[in-house]
Design a protein around this motif. Structure first.
Motif, PDB file in Angstrom:
ATOM      1  N   LEU A 102       0.831  -1.195   0.000  1.00 45.23           N
ATOM      2  CA  LEU A 102       0.000   0.000   0.000  1.00 45.23           C
ATOM      3  C   LEU A 102       0.875   1.258   0.000  1.00 45.23           C
ATOM      4  CD1 LEU A 102      -2.711  -1.047   2.610  1.00 45.23           C
ATOM      5  CD2 LEU A 102      -2.842  -1.173   0.119  1.00 45.23           C
ATOM      6  N   PRO A 103       0.318   2.380  -0.418  1.00 46.40           N
ATOM      7  CA  PRO A 103       1.095   3.627  -0.370  1.00 46.40           C
ATOM      8  C   PRO A 103       1.457   3.991   1.059  1.00 46.40           C
ATOM      9  CG  PRO A 103      -1.207   4.069  -0.891  1.00 46.40           C
ATOM     10  CD  PRO A 103      -1.029   2.584  -0.977  1.00 46.40           C
ATOM     11  N   ASP A 104       2.543   4.731   1.217  1.00 48.18           N
ATOM     12  CA  ASP A 104       2.985   5.159   2.540  1.00 48.18           C
ATOM     13  C   ASP A 104       2.338   6.472   2.958  1.00 48.18           C
ATOM     14  OD1 ASP A 104       5.269   3.190   3.312  1.00 48.18           O
ATOM     15  OD2 ASP A 104       5.626   3.693   1.208  1.00 48.18           O
ATOM     16  N   VAL A 105       1.827   7.217   1.994  1.00 50.27           N
ATOM     17  CA  VAL A 105       1.099   8.449   2.287  1.00 50.27           C
ATOM     18  C   VAL A 105       0.192   8.772   1.106  1.00 50.27           C
ATOM     19  CG1 VAL A 105       2.957   9.909   1.355  1.00 50.27           C
ATOM     20  CG2 VAL A 105       1.324  10.882   2.976  1.00 50.27           C
ATOM     21  N   LEU A 106      -0.993   9.294   1.404  1.00 52.55           N
ATOM     22  CA  LEU A 106      -1.913   9.769   0.372  1.00 52.55           C
ATOM     23  C   LEU A 106      -1.954  11.288   0.414  1.00 52.55           C
ATOM     24  CD1 LEU A 106      -2.824   6.757   0.530  1.00 52.55           C
ATOM     25  CD2 LEU A 106      -5.160   7.558   0.115  1.00 52.55           C
ATOM     26  N   VAL A 107      -1.866  11.916  -0.755  1.00 52.19           N
ATOM     27  CA  VAL A 107      -1.924  13.372  -0.855  1.00 52.19           C
ATOM     28  C   VAL A 107      -3.193  13.752  -1.615  1.00 52.19           C
ATOM     29  CG1 VAL A 107      -0.793  15.462  -1.684  1.00 52.19           C
ATOM     30  CG2 VAL A 107       0.593  13.551  -0.840  1.00 52.19           C
ATOM     31  N   PHE A 108      -4.140  14.364  -0.928  1.00 54.12           N
ATOM     32  CA  PHE A 108      -5.414  14.756  -1.531  1.00 54.12           C
ATOM     33  C   PHE A 108      -5.337  16.217  -1.959  1.00 54.12           C
ATOM     34  CE2 PHE A 108      -6.498  11.176   1.139  1.00 54.12           C
ATOM     35  CZ  PHE A 108      -7.459  10.496   0.406  1.00 54.12           C
ATOM     36  N   LEU A 109      -5.447  16.452  -3.274  1.00 53.60           N
ATOM     37  CA  LEU A 109      -5.522  17.827  -3.757  1.00 53.60           C
ATOM     38  C   LEU A 109      -6.894  18.411  -3.502  1.00 53.60           C
ATOM     39  CD1 LEU A 109      -3.009  19.130  -4.944  1.00 53.60           C
ATOM     40  CD2 LEU A 109      -2.945  16.657  -5.200  1.00 53.60           C
ATOM     41  N   SER A 110      -7.864  17.551  -3.293  1.00 56.29           N
ATOM     42  CA  SER A 110      -9.188  17.935  -2.813  1.00 56.29           C
ATOM     43  C   SER A 110      -9.709  16.762  -2.001  1.00 56.29           C
ATOM     44  CB  SER A 110     -10.146  18.245  -3.968  1.00 56.29           C
ATOM     45  OG  SER A 110     -11.463  18.455  -3.481  1.00 56.29           O
ATOM     46  N   THR A 111     -10.237  17.036  -0.819  1.00 55.70           N
ATOM     47  CA  THR A 111     -10.710  15.955   0.043  1.00 55.70           C
ATOM     48  C   THR A 111     -12.169  15.600  -0.206  1.00 55.70           C
ATOM     49  OG1 THR A 111     -11.356  17.501   1.806  1.00 55.70           O
ATOM     50  CG2 THR A 111      -9.098  16.635   1.854  1.00 55.70           C
ATOM     51  N   MET A 112     -12.787  16.254  -1.208  1.00 58.64           N
ATOM     52  CA  MET A 112     -14.206  16.052  -1.463  1.00 58.64           C
ATOM     53  C   MET A 112     -14.449  15.371  -2.805  1.00 58.64           C
ATOM     54  SD  MET A 112     -15.414  17.458   1.312  1.00 58.64           S
ATOM     55  CE  MET A 112     -17.153  17.811   1.066  1.00 58.64           C
ATOM     56  N   ASN A 113     -15.466  14.514  -2.850  1.00 61.38           N
ATOM     57  CA  ASN A 113     -15.954  13.974  -4.120  1.00 61.38           C
ATOM     58  C   ASN A 113     -16.926  14.943  -4.779  1.00 61.38           C
ATOM     59  OD1 ASN A 113     -14.585  11.581  -4.483  1.00 61.38           O
ATOM     60  ND2 ASN A 113     -16.098  10.334  -3.408  1.00 61.38           N
ATOM     61  N   SER A 114     -17.651  15.668  -3.935  1.00 60.84           N
ATOM     62  CA  SER A 114     -18.598  16.686  -4.389  1.00 60.84           C
ATOM     63  C   SER A 114     -18.651  17.748  -3.298  1.00 60.84           C
ATOM     64  CB  SER A 114     -19.982  16.075  -4.626  1.00 60.84           C
ATOM     65  OG  SER A 114     -20.528  15.603  -3.404  1.00 60.84           O
ATOM     66  N   ILE A 115     -19.557  18.694  -3.419  1.00 60.79           N
ATOM     67  CA  ILE A 115     -19.637  19.753  -2.415  1.00 60.79           C
ATOM     68  C   ILE A 115     -19.971  19.191  -1.042  1.00 60.79           C
ATOM     69  CG2 ILE A 115     -20.930  21.817  -1.723  1.00 60.79           C
ATOM     70  CD1 ILE A 115     -21.219  22.551  -4.617  1.00 60.79           C
ATOM     71  N   LEU A 116     -20.728  18.102  -1.001  1.00 63.37           N
ATOM     72  CA  LEU A 116     -21.205  17.562   0.269  1.00 63.37           C
ATOM     73  C   LEU A 116     -20.551  16.243   0.675  1.00 63.37           C
ATOM     74  CD1 LEU A 116     -25.035  18.246  -0.167  1.00 63.37           C
ATOM     75  CD2 LEU A 116     -23.372  19.630   1.081  1.00 63.37           C
ATOM     76  N   GLU A 117     -19.913  15.532  -0.253  1.00 66.05           N
ATOM     77  CA  GLU A 117     -19.407  14.193   0.030  1.00 66.05           C
ATOM     78  C   GLU A 117     -17.883  14.178   0.148  1.00 66.05           C
ATOM     79  OE1 GLU A 117     -20.779  11.626  -3.021  1.00 66.05           O
ATOM     80  OE2 GLU A 117     -22.871  11.690  -2.389  1.00 66.05           O
ATOM     81  N   GLN A 118     -17.403  13.650   1.280  1.00 67.39           N
ATOM     82  CA  GLN A 118     -15.971  13.499   1.470  1.00 67.39           C
ATOM     83  C   GLN A 118     -15.466  12.283   0.709  1.00 67.39           C
ATOM     84  OE1 GLN A 118     -13.500  14.284   5.343  1.00 67.39           O
ATOM     85  NE2 GLN A 118     -14.174  12.177   5.441  1.00 67.39           N
ATOM     86  N   HIS A 119     -14.233  12.369   0.211  1.00 62.68           N
ATOM     87  CA  HIS A 119     -13.642  11.268  -0.550  1.00 62.68           C
ATOM     88  C   HIS A 119     -13.552  10.024   0.330  1.00 62.68           C
ATOM     89  CE1 HIS A 119     -11.074   9.018  -3.235  1.00 62.68           C
ATOM     90  NE2 HIS A 119     -11.071  10.012  -4.109  1.00 62.68           N
TER      91      HIS A 119
END
Length: 219
Positions: free
Chosen positions: A136-153
């Motif tokens: 598995l990856p050692d770190v995840l980098v989210f350029l945006s933490t949302m899938n949509s305005i209301l839903e978190q990734h």
């Protein structure tokens, strides 16, 4: 007869205040010019983000860039240490307009990106999904933490379950609580995303080069 003596100084990089020089990678002025300070409209504020807000202008929320700079430097330092040790970095973004630059950033620094639909269990049930033992990856980098305005990734919760640290750009409508190293700032505009990608890429590349230089000194 002249004798030259070479002394190799061993530095404990974990105790060094800025071994990879991340404080020099950007300035608050550059962040401002890229629009990192621009949040969403006041009515969309997640109360957990209140601590990062400087104020409002025409009802648009404004980030305190001094705070953002501090959090970003912490995230870059962690990312550098992981890259220095050969860790796998996975960039994650579902925003269609920014997918290409995120993917190109990962390619440029020799890492990985996921910019499509995230399959449930990718992290939490990787052995069954991929049909064997999977690193598995050692770190995840989210350029945006949302899938949509209301839903978190969905990958944010999955990473927390399997204890993978996360770096994430959190806009005013986001919940920063499950992000290990949140970076408060604009996660929408291309100029801001380009800024983040540039500093993340530079930090990773510098850390990898520093590892090569340190190994050369030891040999």
């Amino acid at each position: 007869m002249c004798v030259l003596t070479f002394v190799i100084v061993v530095v404990d990089i974990l105790k060094h205040p800025d071994y990879f020089g991340v404080k020099k990678l950007f300035t608050v002025k550059e962040m401002f010019q890229c629009g990192v300070h621009l949040g969403h409209m006041g009515g969309t504020l997640n109360e957990r983000m209140q601590q990062f807000i400087f104020g409002k202008r025409f009802n648009q929320l404004i980030f305190d860039l001094d705070i953002t700079a501090e959090y970003l430097r912490d995230a870059l330092n962690v990312l550098s240490h992981i890259s220095y040790r050969g860790g796998i970095v996975l960039f994650v973004c579902r925003d269609r307009q920014n997918c290409h630059i995120v993917e190109q950033t990962a390619i440029d620094c020799g890492e990985y990106a996921h910019t499509r639909y995230w399959t449930g269990g990718t992290l939490t049930d990787a052995t069954n999904i991929f049909g064997g033992a999977t690193r598995l990856p050692d770190v995840l980098v989210f350029l945006s933490t949302m899938n949509s305005i209301l839903e978190q990734h969905i990958a944010i919760e999955s990473a927390a379950i399997v204890n993978i640290p996360t770096v994430g750009i959190v806009d005013t409508n986001c919940n920063p609580n499950l992000i290990t190293y949140p970076v408060p700032g604009n996660d929408d505009s291309p100029s801001a995303i380009e800024f983040y990608c540039h500093v993340f890429k530079t930090a990773i590349q510098n850390a990898k080069q520093r590892r090569l230089d340190d190994d050369r000194m030891k040999s």
